[in-house]
Design an enzyme around this catalytic site. Structure first.
Site, PDB file in Angstrom:
ATOM      1  N   ASP A 203      -2.794   0.786   7.819  1.00 25.94           N
ATOM      2  CA  ASP A 203      -1.555   1.542   7.564  1.00 25.94           C
ATOM      3  C   ASP A 203      -0.447   1.148   8.542  1.00 25.94           C
ATOM      4  OD1 ASP A 203      -2.890   2.941   5.526  1.00 25.94           O
ATOM      5  OD2 ASP A 203      -3.588   4.476   6.922  1.00 25.94           O
TER       6      ASP A 203
ATOM      7  N   HIS B 162       0.969   5.137   1.164  1.00 31.02           N
ATOM      8  CA  HIS B 162       0.262   5.993   2.117  1.00 31.02           C
ATOM      9  C   HIS B 162       0.976   7.352   2.186  1.00 31.02           C
ATOM     10  CE1 HIS B 162      -2.251   7.012   5.522  1.00 31.02           C
ATOM     11  NE2 HIS B 162      -1.165   7.479   6.115  1.00 31.02           N
TER      12      HIS B 162
ATOM     13  N   SER C  32       4.974   6.703   2.219  1.00 35.25           N
ATOM     14  CA  SER C  32       5.510   5.394   2.596  1.00 35.25           C
ATOM     15  C   SER C  32       4.856   4.311   1.757  1.00 35.25           C
ATOM     16  CB  SER C  32       5.200   5.096   4.069  1.00 35.25           C
ATOM     17  OG  SER C  32       5.668   6.115   4.924  1.00 35.25           O
TER      18      SER C  32
ATOM     19  N   ASN D 177       0.854  -1.187   0.000  1.00 35.00           N
ATOM     20  CA  ASN D 177       0.000   0.000   0.000  1.00 35.00           C
ATOM     21  C   ASN D 177       0.887   1.234   0.000  1.00 35.00           C
ATOM     22  OD1 ASN D 177      -2.392   1.656   0.435  1.00 35.00           O
ATOM     23  ND2 ASN D 177      -1.778   1.823   2.590  1.00 35.00           N
TER      24      ASN D 177
HETATM   25  C1  GAR Z   1      -2.402   9.153  -2.951  1.00 34.65           C
HETATM   26  O1  GAR Z   1      -1.889  10.330  -2.397  1.00 34.65           O
HETATM   27  C2  GAR Z   1      -2.223   7.993  -1.997  1.00 34.65           C
HETATM   28  O2  GAR Z   1      -1.009   8.038  -1.291  1.00 34.65           O
HETATM   29  C3  GAR Z   1      -3.395   8.182  -1.074  1.00 34.65           C
HETATM   30  O3  GAR Z   1      -4.448   8.555  -1.912  1.00 34.65           O
HETATM   31  C4  GAR Z   1      -3.934   9.246  -3.054  1.00 34.65           C
HETATM   32  C5  GAR Z   1      -4.458   8.576  -4.303  1.00 34.65           C
HETATM   33  O4  GAR Z   1      -4.161   9.346  -5.439  1.00 34.65           O
HETATM   34  N1  GAR Z   1      -3.689   6.987  -0.368  1.00 34.65           N
HETATM   35  C6  GAR Z   1      -4.264   6.969   0.829  1.00 34.65           C
HETATM   36  O5  GAR Z   1      -4.604   7.973   1.426  1.00 34.65           O
HETATM   37  C7  GAR Z   1      -4.500   5.585   1.400  1.00 34.65           C
HETATM   38  N2  GAR Z   1      -5.076   5.661   2.695  1.00 34.65           N
HETATM   39  P1  GAR Z   1      -4.334   8.723  -6.897  1.00 34.65           P
HETATM   40  O6  GAR Z   1      -5.756   8.147  -6.983  1.00 34.65           O
HETATM   41  O7  GAR Z   1      -4.166   9.872  -7.818  1.00 34.65           O
HETATM   42  O8  GAR Z   1      -3.297   7.681  -7.071  1.00 34.65           O
END
Ligand code: GAR
Length: 210
Positions: free
Chosen positions: A145, A109, A136, A107
Site C-alpha cells: 500500500d 485501498h 486511494s 490498487n
Molecule cells: C474494498 O473496500 C477495497 O478498497 C478493499 O477491499 C474491499 C473489496 O471490496 N481493499 C483492500 O482492503 C486492499 N488491501 P469488493 O470485493 O466488494 O470490491
C-alpha cells in the site's frame, strides 16, 4: 480498448463497478482476465456471468509465496493485459514479482494513504478520531500500500459512524473512483513515466477524479 486484468479476493463490488461502467459505454476496456486466490470469491462469479475468463489459484498448492506469485503473474502476462487492477486483492505480493509490473498495476485501498496501510482501515480511522475518511488508488510497488497515490475520494466521518457505516459509504465512492482512474489510463490522460503523469504534469498530490 485497454486490455485489463483484475485480481480480487472477495465480493467483487469494485469489479462490478468496472464492468457496469464498461457496459454503459463509459469505460473503453476489455477484460482479459479476472483472477483470485479464493475459488469461492464472488468476483469470479461476476466475471463468469459477464463472460470474462477467470483464474482461481490456491496459494496452498504452492511451496511458498514467491512460487504462487510467479505463477499468478505469468498467467496475467499471458492474458495480454496491459493494465493490472487490484480490486480487493487481499494478499501481499512478492516485491520482485510486482517490480516487473511497475507503472502497469494499480490498487484501490480503503484509506487516505499514507494513513492506514494494511488492514482494518475503517476501525483505525474511527479510533484515531479522524474527521475524514477516504479511499486511494495508487500504483503498485514492492511496498505494501506504499506506491504513489494518484487519486483519492473523501467522506466526512460523523459522530454516529461505525466501521460498517463507514465501509458502506466509502464503498459507494470507491465504485466511482476506480472506474475514473482506469478511464484516465485508458484515455491516455494518466500515464506512468517513472512517476505518475496526468495531462502532461507529474502528479504531486492525489487527484480528485470522481
Ligand atoms: C474494498 O473496500 C477495497 O478498497 C478493499 O477491499 C474491499 C473489496 O471490496 N481493499 C483492500 O482492503 C486492499 N488491501 P469488493 O470485493 O466488494 O470490491
Amino acid at each position: 480498448p485497454l486490455r485489463i486484468a483484475v485480481l480480487a479476493s472477495g465480493r467483487g463490488s469494485n469489479l462490478a463497478a468496472l464492468i457496469a461502467a464498461r457496459d454503459a459505454g463509459k469505460l473503453p476496456v476489455e477484460f482479459v482476465l479476472v483472477g483470485s486466490d479464493k475459488a469461492s470469491a464472488g468476483a469470479l462469479r461476476l466475471a463468469e456471468e459477464a463472460g470474462i475468463p477467470t483464474l482461481a489459484l490456491n496459494p496452498k498448492s504452492y511451496p511458498d509465496r514467491t512460487a504462487f506469485d510467479r505463477e499468478l503473474f505469468a498467467r496475467i502476462a499471458a492474458s495480454g493485459a496491459e493494465l493490472l487492477v487490484l480490486a480487493g486483492f487481499m494478499r501481499v505480493i512478492d516485491g520482485a514479482v510486482v517490480a516487473g509490473w511497475e507503472g502497469r498495476a494499480i490498487n484501490i485501498h480503503p484509506s487516505l494513504l499514507p494513513r492506514y496501510p494494511g488492514l482494518h482501515t475503517h476501525r483505525r480511522c474511527l479510533e484515531a478520531g479522524d474527521a475524514e475518511h477516504g479511499a486511494s488508488v495508487h500504483y503498485v510497488t514492492a511496498e505494501l500500500d506504499g506506491g504513489p497515490v494518484v487519486a483519492q475520494a473523501r467522506i466526512p466521518v460523523g459522530a454516529n459512524d461505525t466501521e460498517t457505516s463507514l465501509a458502506e459509504r466509502l464503498l459507494a465512492e470507491e465504485h466511482k473512483l476506480l472506474p475514473a482512474v482506469v478511464g484516465a489510463i485508458a484515455s491516455g490522460r494518466l500515464r506512468w513515466n517513472g512517476e505518475a503523469v496526468f495531462d502532461g504534469r507529474p502528479v504531486t498530490k492525489p487527484l480528485t477524479l470522481a
